[in-house]
Design an enzyme around this catalytic site. Structure first.
Site, PDB file in Angstrom:
ATOM      1  N   LYS A  73       0.809  -1.224   0.000  1.00  0.00           N
ATOM      2  CA  LYS A  73       0.000   0.000   0.000  1.00  0.00           C
ATOM      3  C   LYS A  73       0.842   1.274   0.000  1.00  0.00           C
ATOM      4  O   LYS A  73       2.028   1.274   0.337  1.00  0.00           O
ATOM      5  CB  LYS A  73      -0.966  -0.028   1.189  1.00  0.00           C
ATOM      6  CG  LYS A  73      -2.104  -1.030   0.901  1.00  0.00           C
ATOM      7  CD  LYS A  73      -3.279  -0.877   1.807  1.00  0.00           C
ATOM      8  CE  LYS A  73      -4.389  -1.801   1.293  1.00  0.00           C
ATOM      9  NZ  LYS A  73      -5.430  -2.023   2.295  1.00  0.00           N
ATOM     10  N   ARG A 121      -3.863  -9.950   4.778  1.00  0.00           N
ATOM     11  CA  ARG A 121      -4.225 -10.004   3.360  1.00  0.00           C
ATOM     12  C   ARG A 121      -3.001  -9.540   2.580  1.00  0.00           C
ATOM     13  O   ARG A 121      -2.608  -8.372   2.680  1.00  0.00           O
ATOM     14  CB  ARG A 121      -5.433  -9.097   3.118  1.00  0.00           C
ATOM     15  CG  ARG A 121      -5.952  -9.091   1.686  1.00  0.00           C
ATOM     16  CD  ARG A 121      -7.167  -8.169   1.572  1.00  0.00           C
ATOM     17  NE  ARG A 121      -7.656  -8.144   0.207  1.00  0.00           N
ATOM     18  CZ  ARG A 121      -7.147  -7.409  -0.770  1.00  0.00           C
ATOM     19  NH1 ARG A 121      -6.109  -6.615  -0.533  1.00  0.00           N
ATOM     20  NH2 ARG A 121      -7.653  -7.465  -1.987  1.00  0.00           N
TER      21      ARG A 121
HETATM   22  N1  HH2 Z   1      -7.406  -3.600   0.524  1.00  0.00           N
HETATM   23  C1  HH2 Z   1      -7.668  -3.622  -0.789  1.00  0.00           C
HETATM   24  C2  HH2 Z   1      -8.742  -4.358  -1.302  1.00  0.00           C
HETATM   25  N2  HH2 Z   1      -9.525  -5.089  -0.485  1.00  0.00           N
HETATM   26  N3  HH2 Z   1     -10.045  -5.865   1.684  1.00  0.00           N
HETATM   27  C3  HH2 Z   1      -9.794  -5.876   3.000  1.00  0.00           C
HETATM   28  N4  HH2 Z   1     -10.572  -6.593   3.828  1.00  0.00           N
HETATM   29  N5  HH2 Z   1      -8.765  -5.155   3.545  1.00  0.00           N
HETATM   30  C4  HH2 Z   1      -7.946  -4.394   2.777  1.00  0.00           C
HETATM   31  O1  HH2 Z   1      -7.033  -3.744   3.335  1.00  0.00           O
HETATM   32  C5  HH2 Z   1      -8.185  -4.352   1.364  1.00  0.00           C
HETATM   33  C6  HH2 Z   1      -9.265  -5.116   0.847  1.00  0.00           C
HETATM   34  C7  HH2 Z   1      -6.807  -2.812  -1.710  1.00  0.00           C
HETATM   35  O2  HH2 Z   1      -5.710  -3.539  -2.161  1.00  0.00           O
HETATM   36  P1  HH2 Z   1      -5.624  -4.338  -3.548  1.00  0.00           P
HETATM   37  O3  HH2 Z   1      -6.664  -5.393  -3.629  1.00  0.00           O
HETATM   38  O4  HH2 Z   1      -4.233  -4.834  -3.675  1.00  0.00           O
HETATM   39  O5  HH2 Z   1      -5.829  -3.261  -4.671  1.00  0.00           O
HETATM   40  P2  HH2 Z   1      -7.069  -2.798  -5.552  1.00  0.00           P
HETATM   41  O6  HH2 Z   1      -8.150  -2.360  -4.634  1.00  0.00           O
HETATM   42  O7  HH2 Z   1      -6.520  -1.687  -6.405  1.00  0.00           O
HETATM   43  O8  HH2 Z   1      -7.539  -3.965  -6.383  1.00  0.00           O
END
Ligand code: HH2
Length: 276
Positions: free
Chosen positions: A220, A254
């Site tokens: 992040k 995660r």
């Molecule tokens: N962060 C992201 C997406 N989903 N779900 C939970 N429970 N907690 C989190 O911190 C979280 C989440 C964002 O990260 P990422 O999936 O890598 O990116 P993107 O939203 O751009 O797909």
């Protein structure tokens, strides 16, 4: 302590790893890498082989500034992979805020629904209540398009835990038992670097709500701010952050880098001082 997760019952006596699988063109870290079904299945198998306890499939990016995706498009991205993976030995989580997709995902074998908007869409709790799936309720201030513009809290810890306590009570009122509920303070979702660091420092506070605690710090922006590195180069920082999260009370992390996180957690377990 256990997490009830569809047909799975996950022990929380050791930290669990949720492997991230974004089937989007625009996710901030792995966007565009897993689009074709065969790419998605190969990645899912790799995450499983590396030691993921849960695979979290996301069809809509929630990165700061991301544009919303239609239900039709999100279904098209997520459901074919879910249908192929649901019968396997690892629970599949679907990362969505849309109640219609939650229902379809559960019918297609999802074991968990992860909603970054905390099941605030009308009908969201109802969509999951009658199933046995686990749910992850995350805290977000605002919405992805604008959430990083000027995040403000009176007190980050009590504001976020108050919100999560209210959502857990609402989930229970809808018929969802606490043994199915995971809570997550939502690192980077309407938070400054200082807010995120305070949450990480005080993560154990959230254990008082009696639900499993998840932390998502992987790759992040806060880690970019600390290290000066681009998303793809944040592996070491992500593993460090996952370790700190577990030491400070997280029961699930995660992550994108499952193998690296698994090894680091093995060292932590060998030292044997996780107060979980
Ligand atoms: N962060 C992201 C997406 N989903 N779900 C939970 N429970 N907690 C989190 O911190 C979280 C989440 C964002 O990260 P990422 O999936 O890598 O990116 P993107 O939203 O751009 O797909």
């Amino acid at each position: 302590m256990f997490l009830k997760c569809g047909k799975f019952k996950l022990s929380l006596t050791r930290p669990l790893i949720m492997g991230v699988l974004n089937v989007t063109p625009d996710s901030f870290s792995d966007g565009g890498k897993y689009i074709e079904l065969n790419q998605i299945l190969t990645r899912a198998n790799a995450l499983t082989a590396e030691g993921a306890d849960v695979i979290d499939i996301g069809g809509e990016s929630t990165r700061p500034g991301a544009a919303p995706v239609s239900l039709e498009e999100e279904r098209r991205r997520v459901l074919p992979a879910l249908e192929r993976l649901a019968g396997g030995g690892v629970p599949v989580s679907i990362d969505t805020h849309k109640p219609a997709l939650m229902r379809e995902a559960i019918a297609s074998g999802a074991s968990m629904i992860n909603d970054v908007s905390g099941f605030r869409d009308a009908g969201a709790f109802e969509a999951v209540a009658d199933s046995g799936v686990a749910i992850c309720i995350m805290h977000m201030q605002g919405e992805p398009r604008t959430m990083q513009q000027n995040p403000h809290y009176d007190n980050i810890i009590s504001d976020v835990s108050g919100y999560l306590a209210d959502r857990v009570h609402a989930a229970e009122a809808a018929g969802i038992a606490r043994e199915r509920i995971v809570i997550d303070p939502g690192f980077g979702f309407g938070k400054t670097l200082e807010h995120n660091l305070t949450l990480l420092r005080e993560l154990r506070t959230f254990r008082a709500l009696g639900c499993a605690v998840l932390a998502g710090l992987s790759h992040k922006t806060m880690l970019g701010k600390i290290t000066g590195r681009d998303p793809a180069e944040r592996v070491y920082a992500s593993v460090s952050a996952a370790m700190i999260a577990v030491q400070n009370g997280a029961q699930m992390v995660r992550v994108h880098d499952v193998a690296a996180t698994r090894d680091a957690l093995a060292v932590l377990a060998a030292v044997g001082r996780i107060e979980n």
